[in-house]
Design a protein around this motif. Sequence first.
Motif, PDB file in Angstrom:
ATOM      1  N   PRO A   1       0.843  -1.204   0.000  1.00 34.52           N
ATOM      2  CA  PRO A   1       0.000   0.000   0.000  1.00 34.52           C
ATOM      3  C   PRO A   1       0.878   1.254   0.000  1.00 34.52           C
ATOM      4  CG  PRO A   1      -0.424  -1.376   1.952  1.00 34.52           C
ATOM      5  CD  PRO A   1       0.777  -1.937   1.268  1.00 34.52           C
ATOM      6  N   HIS A   2       0.426   2.303  -0.663  1.00 34.83           N
ATOM      7  CA  HIS A   2       1.171   3.564  -0.699  1.00 34.83           C
ATOM      8  C   HIS A   2       0.194   4.731  -0.658  1.00 34.83           C
ATOM      9  CE1 HIS A   2       5.009   1.665  -1.466  1.00 34.83           C
ATOM     10  NE2 HIS A   2       4.553   1.064  -2.564  1.00 34.83           N
ATOM     11  N   SER A   3       0.740   5.922  -0.453  1.00 33.02           N
ATOM     12  CA  SER A   3      -0.083   7.132  -0.424  1.00 33.02           C
ATOM     13  C   SER A   3       0.756   8.296  -0.922  1.00 33.02           C
ATOM     14  CB  SER A   3      -0.567   7.399   1.005  1.00 33.02           C
ATOM     15  OG  SER A   3       0.545   7.513   1.874  1.00 33.02           O
TER      16      SER A   3
ATOM     17  N   CYS B   1       5.531   9.544   0.368  1.00 29.37           N
ATOM     18  CA  CYS B   1       4.526   8.575   0.768  1.00 29.37           C
ATOM     19  C   CYS B   1       4.331   8.699   2.282  1.00 29.37           C
ATOM     20  CB  CYS B   1       4.991   7.165   0.410  1.00 29.37           C
ATOM     21  SG  CYS B   1       3.815   5.886   0.880  1.00 29.37           S
TER      22      CYS B   1
ATOM     23  N   THR C   1       2.480   6.484   4.121  1.00 31.08           N
ATOM     24  CA  THR C   1       1.995   5.211   4.654  1.00 31.08           C
ATOM     25  C   THR C   1       2.981   4.695   5.708  1.00 31.08           C
ATOM     26  OG1 THR C   1       0.910   4.736   2.554  1.00 31.08           O
ATOM     27  CG2 THR C   1       1.338   2.851   3.991  1.00 31.08           C
TER      28      THR C   1
ATOM     29  N   HIS D   1       8.887   4.041   4.155  1.00 37.91           N
ATOM     30  CA  HIS D   1       8.424   4.348   2.797  1.00 37.91           C
ATOM     31  C   HIS D   1       9.236   5.484   2.170  1.00 37.91           C
ATOM     32  CE1 HIS D   1       4.658   1.892   2.185  1.00 37.91           C
ATOM     33  NE2 HIS D   1       4.986   1.595   3.439  1.00 37.91           N
TER      34      HIS D   1
ATOM     35  N   GLN E   1      10.415   7.014  -1.785  1.00 37.20           N
ATOM     36  CA  GLN E   1       9.181   7.697  -2.199  1.00 37.20           C
ATOM     37  C   GLN E   1       9.153   9.158  -1.746  1.00 37.20           C
ATOM     38  OE1 GLN E   1       6.283   4.571  -0.841  1.00 37.20           O
ATOM     39  NE2 GLN E   1       5.456   5.019  -2.860  1.00 37.20           N
TER      40      GLN E   1
HETATM   41 CU   LIG Z   1       4.678   4.062   0.234  1.00 38.28          CU
END
Ligand SMILES: [Cu+2]
Length: 378
Positions: A166-168, A207, A209, A215, A220
Amino acid sequence: MKQMMKMMALGASVSALAALVGCSQAGPMATAGEFEVEGKVYGMPKAEVFREDYRGDAVVGDTMTASPHLAKLDYAGNKTHQVRLDTLSQKVEVAPGVSYTAWTFGGSVPGPVLHVREGDRVVFTMKNRSDEAVLVSEPGKGAAPFYRQMADNPYQKPEAAISPMPHSMDFHSGTVAADDKWRSISPGETIQFEWVANYPGVYMYHCGTSSVLMHTAMGQYGAVVVSPKEGYPTEADHEYVITQSEFYLQQVGESYIYDHQAAMANNPSHVTFNGHVSALMDQPLRAKKGDRVRLYVLNAGPNGTSSFHVIGAIFDRVWYEGNLENEWRGMQTVLLGASNGAVMEFIVPEDGLYKLVDHEFHDAERGAAGALIAAPAP
Ligand SMILES: [Cu+2]
């Protein structure tokens, strides 16, 4: 203020809110549900999360570039940018012989630079493609400038990799409810949301997350440059974007993997400008004697500070965080905490080699060094 919050909770109309905060009506940028305070737009629509059959470019946007390049803004006033930045797993190199499977935005570490103008709106789309092997080297027609610049950079030759996760996306340049816009999405999902560039500056995106440390350290992050509405008061001959960041890698057999213990202990294996220990050494920045060089510097961390210095130069002007209100003159070094940015300008005094360093020399020795060569135009 209390009264205003109460009215918001009751679903007050935009015009009533605008009257309360001192403007007679919503400005041209604000749409239904949005409101303005001193020309800044708040109250973005809800983010949408959905599934789409998208196989196109992971980076979309005509002002999306690869570091150290910054796109020219060839339009007057404000515009709405349609920007896509998909999350991909990619094998990237950090130092000669040192590669790891990174988590990335768009396939590079750092991710692409986004350039907009204060007051612009960004409609942002991100698909989590960490479960797909995406080739960054095969962009479609009319691709973002990022792809051509990546192809010219010998240190960014990413290879497709798969690492579902999962990432954001958290844009420091946006002012929104983080639990809505910056939420995590699963592999195969797409998120879309908007933000308005309310303040000029040099911003980090990353990111968000959990573990955020992991992350971001996995790759990221990147920079957003929001140029002031009226531009900077000086004429720069060259503009370059530099992102400093740390890597925490340990060797396992032939390959390298992320070392969370080292990240927790703030003991990086490499500290880089623009993602590779040689990025700005073997491909130095260029200028001529007498030029005004403008650097957009972001310290992405995730842990350390940067004491950014150019050996042989003094920063004629510094705008801390890139905001014209925060002007300093005659700075030898600019201290940037994790996720601080600044615009730094200096005059090239004569032909020669100017080294860029993090003056915290344990970081310079881990790779946070680059060069600018001043020579007559060929
Ligand atoms: Cu991420």
